[in-house]
Design an enzyme around this catalytic site. Structure first.
Site, PDB file in Angstrom:
ATOM      1  N   ARG A  56       0.821  -1.210   0.000  1.00 14.72           N
ATOM      2  CA  ARG A  56       0.000   0.000   0.000  1.00 14.72           C
ATOM      3  C   ARG A  56       0.856   1.262   0.000  1.00 14.72           C
ATOM      4  NH1 ARG A  56      -2.355   2.760   4.202  1.00 14.72           N
ATOM      5  NH2 ARG A  56      -2.030   1.078   5.692  1.00 14.72           N
ATOM      6  N   TYR A 109     -12.575  22.836 -10.754  1.00 16.36           N
ATOM      7  CA  TYR A 109     -13.136  21.624 -11.342  1.00 16.36           C
ATOM      8  C   TYR A 109     -14.398  21.245 -10.577  1.00 16.36           C
ATOM      9  CZ  TYR A 109     -12.836  16.599 -12.687  1.00 16.36           C
ATOM     10  OH  TYR A 109     -13.070  15.329 -13.155  1.00 16.36           O
ATOM     11  N   ASP A 181      -3.970  23.543  -8.574  1.00 15.32           N
ATOM     12  CA  ASP A 181      -4.184  22.500  -9.568  1.00 15.32           C
ATOM     13  C   ASP A 181      -3.440  22.920 -10.833  1.00 15.32           C
ATOM     14  OD1 ASP A 181      -5.133  20.840 -11.627  1.00 15.32           O
ATOM     15  OD2 ASP A 181      -7.051  20.534 -10.617  1.00 15.32           O
ATOM     16  N   LYS A 206      -4.202  13.017 -17.280  1.00 15.27           N
ATOM     17  CA  LYS A 206      -4.303  13.860 -18.465  1.00 15.27           C
ATOM     18  C   LYS A 206      -3.010  13.807 -19.301  1.00 15.27           C
ATOM     19  CE  LYS A 206      -8.386  15.533 -17.067  1.00 15.27           C
ATOM     20  NZ  LYS A 206      -8.722  14.840 -15.829  1.00 15.27           N
TER      21      LYS A 206
END
Length: 398
Positions: A56, A109, A181, A206
């Site tokens: 993890r 966003y 961002d 992206k």
């Protein structure tokens, strides 16, 4: 380097995070998947300093990609999240406390707004949205209990450029972290940490991934206090990222510096072509001289990518449908940053509160968002030409 010269970013993106530990090795780290990590001795198992101890917390695949993002963002500390949205929401959660207040750009966003208005509200965190053009005046909105400021530049859907250095200066003076961002620039054309941001966030889904086949977010910072908060939040939440998605994103990163100039040139070519049309109300692209924030973009950014918007004239649903259905090279789908071009209508009127935008109707046309991919710009322009022809024909039919 032996000659003391600093390597270009394109070189660093290709060479960073590469295997070096063996005399012969693959060119790049393969996806190392693991849950259990085995230790050869009890001393190794109980050691306080262990680079890997449970899946993890990552494997060599994760560490290699984090090293490359550190190079890209000029960051000492990098953490990964399962998506770009998770990178934003977990970063906010790392700083917010019950009873605290956060400032979020009105151009954020949309899913981030949903997280703030519902999840954080349940956690007794107050979100205040601010005008993306506020600049240094944001100091007047900062309270004693303000836990974080979230900026996004350019803004989602409407592409406002924020004055990140001014926001960063006000935030620093108040002792409040500034989160940015940075997905639009891909970390290549803008470096938030060099302009006053505390944390730089990207949806590596992206441009970094570049092929629309993985989901990943990155969180980069230099501030030790911010690093501890983000690290603790991710560990306590149990957030982890697939080694396969990390491997895909790292593979995409290798060609990022080569792909972005094509996205940039195609985007600007399409934007200028659209701007010259009488049936386009306006084009929202910060690299155009007509953009209201062009000078600010030119001051802080070193280039543009392929995402921008334009407004159609007032029209019927039939005309909008005809426009979209006539497109062949532009796909209709969410996300962006891949090799393929996209074009979709975006309902901005549903999201903005500080600077509302009227709903499309008799007085206002729909806003379209374009992602310029890697196809020929001439072919993309011809595709838009036929979409406008279909739009006009549908209008004449009534």
């Amino acid at each position: 380097m032996a000659d003391g010269k600093k390597k270009d970013e394109a070189t660093r993106l290709v060479s960073s995070g590469r295997p070096k530990e063996r005399p012969s090795h693959p060119v790049t780290h393969p996806p190392e998947r693991a849950s259990t990590i085995l230790f050869p001795t009890y001393e190794d198992f109980t050691a306080t300093e262990r680079e890997f101890f449970y899946g993890r917390f990552g494997t060599r695949t994760h560490r290699a990609f984090e090293a490359s993002i550190g190079e890209l963002e000029a960051a000492e500390h990098v953490y990964l999240a399962p998506s770009g949205l998770a990178a934003v929401t977990l970063s906010l959660l790392a700083f917010a406390q019950p009873g605290s207040h956060i400032l979020v750009t009105d151009s954020a966003y949309d899913p981030v707004r949903g997280y703030c208005d519902r999840f954080l509200k349940r956690m007794q965190v107050e979100t205040e949205y601010y005008d993306p053009h506020i600049g240094s005046d944001i100091a007047g909105l900062i309270r004693e209990n303000t836990a974080a400021i979230l900026a996004e530049s350019p803004g989602s859907l409407t592409f406002e450029i924020q004055d990140i250095p001014a926001l960063g200066s006000a935030a620093k003076q108040a002792g409040v972290p500034l989160l940015v961002d940075n997905t639009w620039s891909a970390g290549v054309y803008f470096k938030p940490l060099d302009h006053g941001a505390t944390v730089s966030i990207q949806a590596a889904t992206k441009y970094i991934g570049g092929h629309s086949d993985c989901l990943l977010g990155t969180i980069a910072m230099n501030d030790p206090s911010a690093e501890r908060k983000v690290a603790n939040c991710l560990r306590q939440i149990g957030s982890n990222v697939s080694a396969d998605d990390v491997w895909l994103a790292h593979r995409g990163l290798r060609t990022l510096a080569a792909r972005l100039p094509v996205h940039q040139s195609n985007g600007i070519a399409l934007a200028r072509w659209l701007e010259a049309r009488d049936d386009v109300v306006c084009v929202l692209h910060p690299a155009l001289e007509s953009h209201p924030d062009h000078e600010l973009w030119k001051r802080d950014f070193t280039g543009a990518t392929g995402l921008f918007g334009f407004e159609l004239p007032p029209c019927s649903d039939k005309q909008l449908t005809a426009f979209c259905n006539a497109l062949e090279h532009f796909g209709m789908g969410y996300s962006w940053g891949g090799f393929e071009s996209l074009c979709i209508p975006v309902p901005v009127h549903k999201y903005r509160t500080v600077s509302p935008r009227p709903e499309p109707g008799p007085e206002r046309g729909p806003l379209m968002r374009i992602h310029a991919g890697l196809e020929s710009a001439d072919d993309l322009i011809m595709d838009l030409e036929q979409a406008f022809a279909a739009f006009d024909a549908a209008g004449k039919q009534g």
